[in-house]
Each structure stands twice: as C-alpha cells, then as structure tokens.
Design an enzyme around this catalytic site. Sequence first.
Site, PDB file in Angstrom:
ATOM      1  N   ARG A   1      -0.082   5.413 -36.201  1.00 37.09           N
ATOM      2  CA  ARG A   1      -1.111   6.342 -36.690  1.00 37.09           C
ATOM      3  C   ARG A   1      -1.351   6.178 -38.186  1.00 37.09           C
ATOM      4  O   ARG A   1      -2.414   6.514 -38.696  1.00 37.09           O
ATOM      5  CB  ARG A   1      -0.684   7.798 -36.438  1.00 37.09           C
TER       6      ARG A   1
ATOM      7  N   ASP B   1     -13.134   7.024 -24.289  1.00 39.62           N
ATOM      8  CA  ASP B   1     -12.941   5.872 -23.408  1.00 39.62           C
ATOM      9  C   ASP B   1     -13.585   6.182 -22.050  1.00 39.62           C
ATOM     10  O   ASP B   1     -14.770   5.937 -21.847  1.00 39.62           O
ATOM     11  CB  ASP B   1     -11.434   5.607 -23.302  1.00 39.62           C
TER      12      ASP B   1
ATOM     13  N   PHE C   1      -7.096  -2.296 -26.499  1.00 40.89           N
ATOM     14  CA  PHE C   1      -6.283  -1.154 -26.899  1.00 40.89           C
ATOM     15  C   PHE C   1      -6.200  -1.095 -28.415  1.00 40.89           C
ATOM     16  O   PHE C   1      -5.736  -2.014 -29.065  1.00 40.89           O
ATOM     17  CB  PHE C   1      -4.895  -1.160 -26.265  1.00 40.89           C
TER      18      PHE C   1
ATOM     19  N   GLU D   1     -13.401  13.951 -32.336  1.00 41.30           N
ATOM     20  CA  GLU D   1     -12.480  13.196 -31.482  1.00 41.30           C
ATOM     21  C   GLU D   1     -12.237  11.815 -32.098  1.00 41.30           C
ATOM     22  O   GLU D   1     -13.051  11.319 -32.867  1.00 41.30           O
ATOM     23  CB  GLU D   1     -13.110  13.103 -30.074  1.00 41.30           C
ATOM     24  N   ASP D   2     -11.104  11.213 -31.751  1.00 43.27           N
ATOM     25  CA  ASP D   2     -10.809   9.887 -32.291  1.00 43.27           C
ATOM     26  C   ASP D   2     -11.542   8.782 -31.528  1.00 43.27           C
ATOM     27  O   ASP D   2     -12.205   7.945 -32.120  1.00 43.27           O
ATOM     28  CB  ASP D   2      -9.287   9.629 -32.298  1.00 43.27           C
TER      29      ASP D   2
HETATM   30  P1  IMP Z   1     -10.793   9.381 -22.231  1.00 44.34           P
HETATM   31  O1  IMP Z   1     -10.518  10.689 -21.581  1.00 44.34           O
HETATM   32  O2  IMP Z   1     -10.520   8.222 -21.326  1.00 44.34           O
HETATM   33  O3  IMP Z   1     -12.163   9.303 -22.872  1.00 44.34           O
HETATM   34  O4  IMP Z   1      -9.689   9.186 -23.337  1.00 44.34           O
HETATM   35  C1  IMP Z   1      -9.780   9.675 -24.578  1.00 44.34           C
HETATM   36  C2  IMP Z   1      -8.406   9.682 -25.220  1.00 44.34           C
HETATM   37  O5  IMP Z   1      -7.596   8.599 -24.773  1.00 44.34           O
HETATM   38  C3  IMP Z   1      -8.528   9.501 -26.706  1.00 44.34           C
HETATM   39  O6  IMP Z   1      -8.642  10.735 -27.366  1.00 44.34           O
HETATM   40  C4  IMP Z   1      -7.245   8.777 -27.061  1.00 44.34           C
HETATM   41  O7  IMP Z   1      -6.212   9.706 -27.290  1.00 44.34           O
HETATM   42  C5  IMP Z   1      -6.907   7.976 -25.833  1.00 44.34           C
HETATM   43  N1  IMP Z   1      -7.350   6.563 -25.951  1.00 44.34           N
HETATM   44  C6  IMP Z   1      -8.419   5.975 -25.357  1.00 44.34           C
HETATM   45  N2  IMP Z   1      -8.517   4.678 -25.701  1.00 44.34           N
HETATM   46  C7  IMP Z   1      -7.508   4.447 -26.552  1.00 44.34           C
HETATM   47  C8  IMP Z   1      -7.078   3.275 -27.290  1.00 44.34           C
HETATM   48  O8  IMP Z   1      -7.670   2.179 -27.242  1.00 44.34           O
HETATM   49  N3  IMP Z   1      -5.990   3.445 -28.082  1.00 44.34           N
HETATM   50  C9  IMP Z   1      -5.317   4.628 -28.188  1.00 44.34           C
HETATM   51  N4  IMP Z   1      -5.675   5.736 -27.519  1.00 44.34           N
HETATM   52  C10 IMP Z   1      -6.758   5.637 -26.713  1.00 44.34           C
HETATM   53 MG    MG Z   2      -7.208  11.830 -28.392  1.00 43.17          MG
END
Ligand code: IMP
Ligand code: MG
Length: 179
Positions: A164, A102, A151, A98-99
């Site tokens: 990207r 959050d 962000f 995963e990237d």
């Molecule tokens: P989560 O479900 O809140 O953990 O979100 C995970 C996904 O939200 C990641 O795979 C990203 O695609 C996106 N995301 C979360 N934080 C950021 C950020 O700071 N920049 C860009 N995308 C984010």
């Molecule tokens: Mg993602």
Amino acid sequence: MKQLMEKIIITESELKERIAALGLQITKDYQDKPLVIVSILKGSFIFTSDLIRQIQLPLTVDFMAVSSYGNATQSTGVVKIIKDLDKSIEGKHILIVEDIIDSGLTLTYLKEILSARGTASIKICTLLDKPAHRKEKVAIDYVGFEVPDEFIVGYGIDYAEQYRNLPYIGILKREVYEK
Ligand code: IMP
Ligand code: MG
C-alpha cells in the site's frame, strides 16, 4: 520494492496531475451542494487524502469498510460491511471514493445500500477502472485511469495487505503472488 514490480504503470507525478484535474472537476460540479465524501477502506485512503486536498469546497469525510478479496486475487462476489459510516447520510450529497473497480460487485452493492438511506444524490469516483471483467454495470462518474486486466498494487492498493505504501501504481510480478 521496485524489483517486485513487473511494471510501473502510473507514476507519482501522473497520479498527482490526474488527481488535481479530478479535484477541479468535482469542485465545479458540487458548487452549492454540501458534499460528503465516503471513502472505502482500506484501499482508497491515500487517494482520498490526496483528492480532498484538491477539492476547494466545504466537505466532510466518512469511512466505510467492506470485505471483498481476502488474500486472493480473484473477486468472490461476497461483500460484507465491516465498518459502517459514523454519521447519517440522509438528505446528503454523497461522493463514494473507491480505489479500483473490477467486477463492479462491491460498488453496485454499496450504492444500493447507501441510496436506501435517503441520500440527496450519490456519485462514484474511482482512481482506477479495470473494465476487463465487469459483472455488474455500474455508472462511474469520475475515473482517474483505466487499467489493464492485471493485478495492481500501490498507492493504497494492496496484495495481502502489502504494497500500500508504494507511491506509484504497478503490476506485481506473477511469481510474487503465485508462490
Ligand atoms: P469488485 O467488486 O470486483 O469491483 O472489486 C473491487 C475491489 O476489489 C477493490 O476495491 C479492491 O479492493 C479489489 N481489487 C480489484 N482489483 C484489484 C487489483 O488489481 N489489485 C488489488 N485489489 C483489487
Ligand atoms: Mg477496495
């Protein structure tokens, strides 16, 4: 593009060095375990391509796409499968790549649906961990870097599909996304 950045927080060479270390660790941990890399599109495509070249083991790669953010900078908690895996993962050792994690909602959901398919094991590798407002506790096995509650874009990670292609990880200036 650098003028759109508030700050560069992880440089290209820092990424390279850390990913080499992650690859080495994964190589050690998966000896004798045929490995399936599950890369979560689109954000982790660059990380995945660099990471797998640092893993000295036989492996296969499959891709999955889930919706999370749309164009907003806040998680909605809504997770939908947009593209599923091509191959069955029954009996396989899975490493989800995963990237950024959050809230943790995306990964918690994904881990649940993938383990319901009868995998031998599932671990998670994320390039970035943003723990500031975690909503679901998720066990992360490999983390590249912890990042602040900002962000973030670059190295595969987007804002509204842009940025990207930046070779580094940075914080976008507020005026860019609050316009
Ligand atoms: P989560 O479900 O809140 O953990 O979100 C995970 C996904 O939200 C990641 O795979 C990203 O695609 C996106 N995301 C979360 N934080 C950021 C950020 O700071 N920049 C860009 N995308 C984010
Ligand atoms: Mg993602």
